[in-house]
Write a protein that holds these residues in place. Structure first.
Motif, short mmCIF file in Angstrom:
data_model
loop_
_atom_site.label_atom_id
_atom_site.label_comp_id
_atom_site.label_asym_id
_atom_site.label_seq_id
_atom_site.Cartn_x
_atom_site.Cartn_y
_atom_site.Cartn_z
N HIS A 64 0.92 -1.34 0.02
CA HIS A 64 0.03 -0.04 -0.07
C HIS A 64 0.62 1.25 0.06
O HIS A 64 2.06 1.24 0.33
N VAL A 65 0.41 2.51 -0.44
CA VAL A 65 0.94 3.77 -0.44
C VAL A 65 1.14 4.18 1.09
O VAL A 65 0.18 4.11 1.87
N ARG A 66 2.39 4.26 1.27
CA ARG A 66 2.73 4.87 2.68
C ARG A 66 3.40 6.40 2.53
O ARG A 66 3.82 6.97 1.74
N ALA A 67 2.65 7.07 3.63
CA ALA A 67 2.61 8.47 3.44
C ALA A 67 3.96 9.25 3.49
O ALA A 67 4.14 10.04 2.67
N ARG A 68 5.10 8.82 4.23
CA ARG A 68 6.21 9.14 4.00
C ARG A 68 7.04 9.20 2.64
O ARG A 68 7.38 9.69 2.09
N ASN A 69 6.67 7.78 2.23
CA ASN A 69 7.53 7.41 0.93
C ASN A 69 6.69 8.38 -0.25
O ASN A 69 7.39 8.91 -0.98
N TYR A 70 5.47 8.53 -0.13
CA TYR A 70 4.83 9.34 -0.96
C TYR A 70 5.02 11.01 -0.85
O TYR A 70 5.15 11.40 -2.25
N SER A 71 5.14 11.43 0.20
CA SER A 71 5.47 12.72 0.51
C SER A 71 7.12 13.04 0.07
O SER A 71 7.21 14.06 -0.73
N GLU A 72 7.82 12.18 0.18
CA GLU A 72 9.28 12.57 -0.07
C GLU A 72 9.59 12.29 -1.71
O GLU A 72 10.59 13.11 -2.27
N THR A 73 8.90 11.25 -2.22
CA THR A 73 9.56 11.11 -3.42
C THR A 73 8.51 11.41 -4.57
O THR A 73 8.53 11.38 -5.78
N VAL A 74 7.25 11.56 -4.21
CA VAL A 74 6.14 12.07 -5.23
C VAL A 74 5.58 13.58 -4.91
O VAL A 74 5.67 14.35 -5.73
N TRP A 75 4.94 13.82 -3.68
CA TRP A 75 4.26 14.67 -3.62
C TRP A 75 5.41 16.04 -3.50
O TRP A 75 4.87 17.25 -4.04
N LYS A 76 6.27 16.06 -2.78
CA LYS A 76 7.27 17.14 -2.65
C LYS A 76 7.79 17.83 -3.69
O LYS A 76 7.99 18.89 -4.23
N PRO A 77 8.37 16.60 -4.91
CA PRO A 77 8.70 17.01 -6.13
C PRO A 77 7.65 17.69 -6.82
O PRO A 77 8.03 18.68 -7.83
N ALA A 78 6.44 17.17 -6.64
CA ALA A 78 5.20 17.71 -7.72
C ALA A 78 4.99 19.33 -7.08
O ALA A 78 4.76 20.04 -7.95
N ILE A 79 4.91 19.55 -5.84
CA ILE A 79 4.62 20.78 -5.19
C ILE A 79 5.89 21.74 -5.58
O ILE A 79 5.68 23.07 -5.78
N THR A 80 7.26 21.20 -5.77
CA THR A 80 8.14 22.22 -6.51
C THR A 80 7.93 22.42 -7.70
O THR A 80 8.27 23.57 -8.05
N ALA A 81 7.63 21.35 -8.47
CA ALA A 81 7.13 21.87 -9.98
C ALA A 81 6.29 22.81 -10.11
O ALA A 81 6.13 23.54 -11.03
N ALA A 82 5.06 22.94 -9.04
CA ALA A 82 4.23 23.92 -9.29
C ALA A 82 4.59 24.89 -8.62
O ALA A 82 3.88 26.13 -8.46
N GLY A 83 5.78 25.33 -8.20
CA GLY A 83 6.62 26.54 -7.66
C GLY A 83 6.14 27.00 -6.23
O GLY A 83 6.13 27.99 -5.89
N ILE A 84 5.39 25.86 -5.38
CA ILE A 84 5.04 26.25 -4.25
C ILE A 84 6.16 26.20 -3.04
O ILE A 84 6.01 26.86 -2.26
N ILE A 85 6.91 25.40 -3.28
CA ILE A 85 8.36 25.24 -2.52
C ILE A 85 9.37 25.38 -3.45
O ILE A 85 9.27 24.99 -4.41
N PRO A 86 10.38 25.74 -2.78
CA PRO A 86 11.78 25.73 -3.45
C PRO A 86 12.39 24.27 -3.60
O PRO A 86 12.00 23.33 -3.17
N PRO A 87 13.50 24.28 -4.50
CA PRO A 87 14.03 22.79 -4.92
C PRO A 87 14.72 22.49 -3.73
O PRO A 87 15.03 23.32 -2.77
N PRO A 88 15.17 21.06 -3.57
CA PRO A 88 15.70 20.61 -2.30
C PRO A 88 17.23 21.06 -2.21
O PRO A 88 17.78 21.31 -2.95
N ALA A 89 17.58 21.19 -1.04
CA ALA A 89 18.99 21.67 -0.76
C ALA A 89 19.62 20.75 0.02
O ALA A 89 18.87 19.99 0.91
#
Length: 415
Positions: free
Chosen positions: A308-333
């Motif tokens: 099943h989809v786990r929140a941490r995996n989804y957040s770090e590898t899918v969600w955060k890159p997606a909101i980065t692409a949307a310009g909501i947060i900066p790229p990772p440092a």
């Protein structure tokens, strides 16, 4: 019968047989006057005072409380908050996830502040100060959980007659509330960019969140049997919960199932997903880690391990890159160890898609009661969070009357 006893002098028979006053071994030491009374069980109780008048008043007051059925043993309140907390945790019955949350908030925030305090000495002002600090330093949600724990522990102290009244009942102690003005809704373009940045197997996740207002854990637990394409609805029957290191299927938040409308565009995305990734049986315990096995045809699996989809995996590898692409947060440092880290707060989570859903519904004049039902809220909660998004009642009122007056002859047309 309530009375007072002099601890420094006592009456004895003198050599002539007449009563006389003599000093006791305690003369000049400690408090002189002892208030004496009997509790509701007939047991003698006492308390020492420096002077006679307060001792007499206290003894009479205790006797009056016994007669009224309001007696509380003064020494019972000497028991520590931490002792009552242990008893409360042994008796409270909640779901496993809530139990874990209560224990964590108590261990980190409540216990260090109140554990060594006598329950009779805890004041409403101290409780409110604690809640205010937690709300400002963390969140209203954490402060509300702390209040729930403090209230429960002191209710037990009240029930066991260690205190006359739970100080949480004071008007000074206020329930922490999340103010709707804190909600900021992302733009349509940002929502579109987030959806477009998702890989195909997980693309329906943000579509369902934005299109149906479901919570993340409810979407992770969605099964084929929950979809009714004929009625165009989704039945929200479960969520996936994390209990410690384990996962279970459980009822949605507040233990209430619900039905939400399924828009045509959401249905198209789901049909395509089902065709490309046919749902298969998936089993987890129900509600507790040792609960009865519960099997459904789970819609979404994690690509790398088919679990099943786990929140941490989804957040770090899918969600955060997606909101980065949307310009909501900066790229990772890179951090001090060279690992890439995203800079986010609680306000950039998937829950934002639920806020967008609510804003669209209210803009379309969907009633608060209906929206609350779709979100799984009490209407009061929906109003407290989203009330500021409601279209202006003043403007709608003016328009309603003007539309009826126009051309009706009810009022002069001004010509």
């Amino acid at each position: 019968m309530a009375h007072v006893k002099d601890l420094w002098w006592k009456t004895v028979k003198g050599p002539d047989g007449e009563p006389t006053q003599v000093k006791t071994a305690r003369f000049g030491k400690g408090k002189r006057w002892l208030a004496v009374w009997h509790d509701q069980y007939g047991s003698e109780k006492s308390k020492a005072f420096k002077t006679k008048d307060p001792a007499s008043k206290h003894a009479n007051a205790m006797e009056t409380d016994v007669a009224r059925g309001e007696y509380i043993d003064p020494k019972a309140g000497d028991k520590l908050f931490g002792d009552f907390a242990k008893s409360w945790f042994n008796t409270v019955t909640v779901d496993p996830a809530s139990e874990i949350r209560y224990e964590s908030v108590y261990r980190l925030h409540v216990g260090p502040r109140f554990d060594k305090r006598k329950v009779k000495a805890i004041r409403p002002s101290e409780i409110q100060a604690c809640l205010k600090e937690l709300e400002e330093a963390f969140s209203a949600s954490l402060a509300a959980t702390a209040l729930l724990v403090i209230r429960g522990v002191l209710e037990l102290a009240e029930a066991d007659e260690a205190i006359k009244k739970n100080p949480v009942k004071s008007k000074i102690v206020r329930q922490p509330k999340w103010q709707g003005r804190d909600v900021k809704v992302w733009s349509d373009a940002q929502i579109s960019d987030i959806i477009g940045a998702h890989p195909a197997p997980l693309l329906p996740l943000p579509v369902i969140a934005a299109g149906c207002g479901m919570r993340q854990a409810e979407i992770f637990g969605l099964a084929l049997e929950d979809l009714d394409f004929r009625e165009s609805v989704i039945r929200v029957n479960r969520q996936i919960k994390k209990l410690g290191e384990n996962y279970v299927f459980a009822l949605p938040k507040n233990d209430k199932t619900r039905t939400v409308p399924m828009p045509a565009n959401v249905a198209i995305v789901l049909r395509q997903h089902i065709e490309e990734s046919p749902p298969r049986d998936y089993t987890l315990p129900w509600e507790k880690t040792d609960g009865e096995s519960h099997t459904v045809r789970l819609l979404f699996r994690w690509p790398t391990d088919d679990q099943h989809v786990r929140a941490r995996n989804y957040s770090e590898t899918v969600w955060k890159p997606a909101i980065t692409a949307a310009g909501i947060i900066p790229p990772p440092a890179a951090d001090s160890r060279g690992r890439k880290r995203y800079e986010t707060t609680r306000r950039e989570g998937m829950h934002q898609l639920r806020h967008w859903y609510a804003s669209v519904q209210l803009d379309a004049m969907v009633s608060v009661v209906a929206l609350a039902s779709y979100l799984g809220h009490d209407p009061k909660v929906t109003l407290s969070i989203y009330g500021h998004m409601l279209p202006s009642a003043d403007e709608r009122s003016r328009s309603a009357i003007d539309n009826r007056f126009e051309g009706s002859g009810l009022v002069p047309d001004g010509t």
